[in-house]
Write a protein that holds these residues in place. Sequence first.
Motif, PDB file in Angstrom:
ATOM      1  N   PHE A  56       0.716  -1.325  -0.006  1.00 21.84           N
ATOM      2  CA  PHE A  56      -0.137   0.327  -0.043  1.00 21.84           C
ATOM      3  C   PHE A  56       1.314   0.978   0.296  1.00 21.84           C
ATOM      4  N   LEU A  57       0.539   2.499  -0.823  1.00 17.75           N
ATOM      5  CA  LEU A  57       1.341   3.913  -0.712  1.00 17.75           C
ATOM      6  C   LEU A  57       0.249   4.212  -0.468  1.00 17.75           C
ATOM      7  N   ILE A  58       1.035   4.787   0.970  1.00 21.28           N
ATOM      8  CA  ILE A  58      -0.098   5.617   1.396  1.00 21.28           C
ATOM      9  C   ILE A  58       1.342   7.354   1.438  1.00 21.28           C
ATOM     10  N   THR A  59      -0.476   7.637   0.629  1.00 22.03           N
ATOM     11  CA  THR A  59       0.649   9.787  -0.220  1.00 22.03           C
ATOM     12  C   THR A  59       0.619  10.256   1.113  1.00 22.03           C
ATOM     13  N   HIS A  60      -0.983  10.052   1.848  1.00 18.61           N
ATOM     14  CA  HIS A  60      -0.146  11.133   3.475  1.00 18.61           C
ATOM     15  C   HIS A  60      -1.711  10.458   3.859  1.00 18.61           C
ATOM     16  N   ALA A  61      -1.621  11.811   5.447  1.00 18.53           N
ATOM     17  CA  ALA A  61      -2.421  10.970   6.931  1.00 18.53           C
ATOM     18  C   ALA A  61      -3.947  11.630   6.612  1.00 18.53           C
ATOM     19  N   HIS A  62      -4.334  11.788   5.554  1.00 20.64           N
ATOM     20  CA  HIS A  62      -5.757  12.458   5.365  1.00 20.64           C
ATOM     21  C   HIS A  62      -6.441  11.154   5.331  1.00 20.64           C
ATOM     22  N   THR A  63      -7.812  10.905   6.059  1.00 24.23           N
ATOM     23  CA  THR A  63      -8.470   9.779   5.948  1.00 24.23           C
ATOM     24  C   THR A  63      -9.285   9.314   5.536  1.00 24.23           C
ATOM     25  N   ASP A  64      -9.017  10.204   4.209  1.00 26.24           N
ATOM     26  CA  ASP A  64      -9.815   9.938   3.042  1.00 26.24           C
ATOM     27  C   ASP A  64      -8.965   8.940   1.875  1.00 26.24           C
ATOM     28  N   HIS A  65      -7.813   8.968   2.995  1.00 24.89           N
ATOM     29  CA  HIS A  65      -6.666   8.921   1.902  1.00 24.89           C
ATOM     30  C   HIS A  65      -5.896   6.735   2.426  1.00 24.89           C
ATOM     31  N   GLU A  87       0.201   7.354  13.794  1.00 23.84           N
ATOM     32  CA  GLU A  87       0.241   6.846  15.019  1.00 23.84           C
ATOM     33  C   GLU A  87      -0.365   7.632  16.184  1.00 23.84           C
ATOM     34  N   LEU A  88       0.672   8.720  15.877  1.00 28.67           N
ATOM     35  CA  LEU A  88      -0.465   9.861  17.001  1.00 28.67           C
ATOM     36  C   LEU A  88      -2.286  10.038  16.479  1.00 28.67           C
ATOM     37  N   ARG A  89      -3.027   9.434  15.180  1.00 25.80           N
ATOM     38  CA  ARG A  89      -3.632  10.378  15.450  1.00 25.80           C
ATOM     39  C   ARG A  89      -4.519   8.403  16.016  1.00 25.80           C
ATOM     40  N   HIS A  90      -3.667   7.456  15.292  1.00 25.54           N
ATOM     41  CA  HIS A  90      -5.009   6.830  16.014  1.00 25.54           C
ATOM     42  C   HIS A  90      -3.864   5.871  17.359  1.00 25.54           C
ATOM     43  N   ASP A  91      -3.041   6.215  18.002  1.00 26.15           N
ATOM     44  CA  ASP A  91      -2.130   6.296  18.743  1.00 26.15           C
ATOM     45  C   ASP A  91      -2.349   4.119  19.223  1.00 26.15           C
ATOM     46  N   GLN A  92      -1.433   4.331  18.346  1.00 16.65           N
ATOM     47  CA  GLN A  92      -1.047   2.801  17.139  1.00 16.65           C
ATOM     48  C   GLN A  92       0.011   2.594  16.751  1.00 16.65           C
ATOM     49  N   TYR A  93       0.258   1.590  16.542  1.00 11.87           N
ATOM     50  CA  TYR A  93       2.410   1.689  16.288  1.00 11.87           C
ATOM     51  C   TYR A  93       1.837   1.161  14.240  1.00 11.87           C
ATOM     52  N   PHE A 188      -8.426  30.820  14.604  1.00  9.03           N
ATOM     53  CA  PHE A 188      -8.146  30.507  12.967  1.00  9.03           C
ATOM     54  C   PHE A 188      -8.975  29.020  13.395  1.00  9.03           C
ATOM     55  N   GLY A 189      -9.775  29.205  11.889  1.00  9.02           N
ATOM     56  CA  GLY A 189     -10.005  27.459  12.176  1.00  9.02           C
ATOM     57  C   GLY A 189      -9.414  26.286  11.592  1.00  9.02           C
ATOM     58  N   ALA A 190      -9.426  25.641  11.642  1.00 11.58           N
ATOM     59  CA  ALA A 190      -8.387  24.381  10.757  1.00 11.58           C
ATOM     60  C   ALA A 190      -8.078  23.453  11.592  1.00 11.58           C
ATOM     61  N   TYR A 191      -8.064  22.620   9.609  1.00 14.57           N
ATOM     62  CA  TYR A 191      -8.026  21.389  10.461  1.00 14.57           C
ATOM     63  C   TYR A 191      -6.691  20.782  11.601  1.00 14.57           C
ATOM     64  N   ALA A 192      -7.083  19.427  12.650  1.00 16.77           N
ATOM     65  CA  ALA A 192      -5.789  19.287  12.950  1.00 16.77           C
ATOM     66  C   ALA A 192      -5.040  18.636  12.281  1.00 16.77           C
ATOM     67  N   PHE A 193      -4.790  18.256  11.243  1.00 14.76           N
ATOM     68  CA  PHE A 193      -3.699  17.065  10.862  1.00 14.76           C
ATOM     69  C   PHE A 193      -3.722  18.091   9.279  1.00 14.76           C
ATOM     70  N   GLY A 194      -2.421  18.549   9.254  1.00 11.64           N
ATOM     71  CA  GLY A 194      -2.310  19.567   7.656  1.00 11.64           C
ATOM     72  C   GLY A 194      -2.271  20.711   7.789  1.00 11.64           C
ATOM     73  N   LYS A 195      -3.846  21.288   7.984  1.00 14.21           N
ATOM     74  CA  LYS A 195      -3.998  22.337   8.410  1.00 14.21           C
ATOM     75  C   LYS A 195      -3.244  23.860   9.065  1.00 14.21           C
ATOM     76  N   ALA A 196      -3.354  22.629  10.280  1.00 10.66           N
ATOM     77  CA  ALA A 196      -2.842  23.691  11.424  1.00 10.66           C
ATOM     78  C   ALA A 196      -1.669  23.872  11.256  1.00 10.66           C
ATOM     79  N   GLN A 197      -0.872  22.649  11.214  1.00 11.40           N
ATOM     80  CA  GLN A 197       0.857  22.767  10.566  1.00 11.40           C
ATOM     81  C   GLN A 197       1.160  24.501   9.574  1.00 11.40           C
TER      82      GLN A 197
END
Length: 335
Positions: A56-65, A87-93, A188-197
């Motif tokens: 699985f080529l995972i392009t990035h960590a947004h949930t729709d991908h 890992e941070l989003r799901h508390d899983q290795y 500012f309203g920003a999604y936690a992963f991606g936009k906030a950074q």
Amino acid sequence: MDATRRLIDMGFTPARRKSPAGKYKPHLSLMFKAGEREVTFGIDTTRLSRNDDQYFLITHAHTDHYGKSAMLSEKSIASDKTALALELRHDQYFKGMRFKVGDTIDVEGVKVKTYNTYHSIGSTAFFWENELGVKILVTGDIKDYRDLPKCDLLITEATYGNPDDGGCIFQDDYASFEAALQHDSVGFGAYAFGKAQRAVSLIREMGVDRPIEMDKSSLTLTRHLLGDDAGEIGKLGEFGGGLCITSPWSLGRLPVSMKKYVLTGQHFYDQPCICISDHIDFNGLSAMVDKLDPGLVIVYHPEVGNSQHFSKFLNNNGRDSCTLPEISASRQTTL
Ligand SMILES: [Zn+2]
């Protein structure tokens, strides 16, 4: 020519997974020959089944991908930052293979080059050649295509791919963002992963060194993904409420006196918005395809909607292109 036939002629056999209800999953797998072996690469992924024998080529960590279960597969492949974000989003290795964006990785003897797409921290495009010498590039979501190489087969997104929708043509409004930062009290309203950074990085690049307060998940992700580059950041209320970043839907919970803006390229918010997008617009997508100059473009994301508009635009301009439903309607193998 039929899109599936075209892919097979290029040395790639497409496969899509069906749910028990018979509905296709929104991602694509490609089988191809690598020496004596047949290898399957899944583009991003959906839920794994027990007998999966694909990478699985995972392009990035947004949930729709990606599917959460892909984290449990040793055959998942993601950049170190994407794996960390998962890992941070799901508390899983994350059990899969990690690489640094820019590395060339070896998957069953296939040399896969990786490129930054500047969409989110760790976002990656994957590039490889099959036995016929056909060069394939999978972009995932894109903010900037400057690093991407020419290819024969392009698999890409078109979140803002509709040429007839004015909302798909935009430029980031850094001037308004910078002006908003002058307020003593601003949220500012920003999604936690991606936009906030992205927001924190932009604020620091603009030379603003005020402390930034963030909601819990944005703060955790930003601390781990940006490290010292984030400057002084803390939880909401920690510095007296001067400059805050929180999710768009919790912006209303910030003090009434505070100026509030959603950082977005979308147009469905009630709050005032400032156009800061993680994607390129229609003009960017179009210029990218011209630069990469592929013989065939598969617009895979979103599954329907603007991907169809963009694919049609490409067809009208003399390029071969199709979307996922056109592949599912053709001869294929389902996993
Ligand atoms: Zn994305």
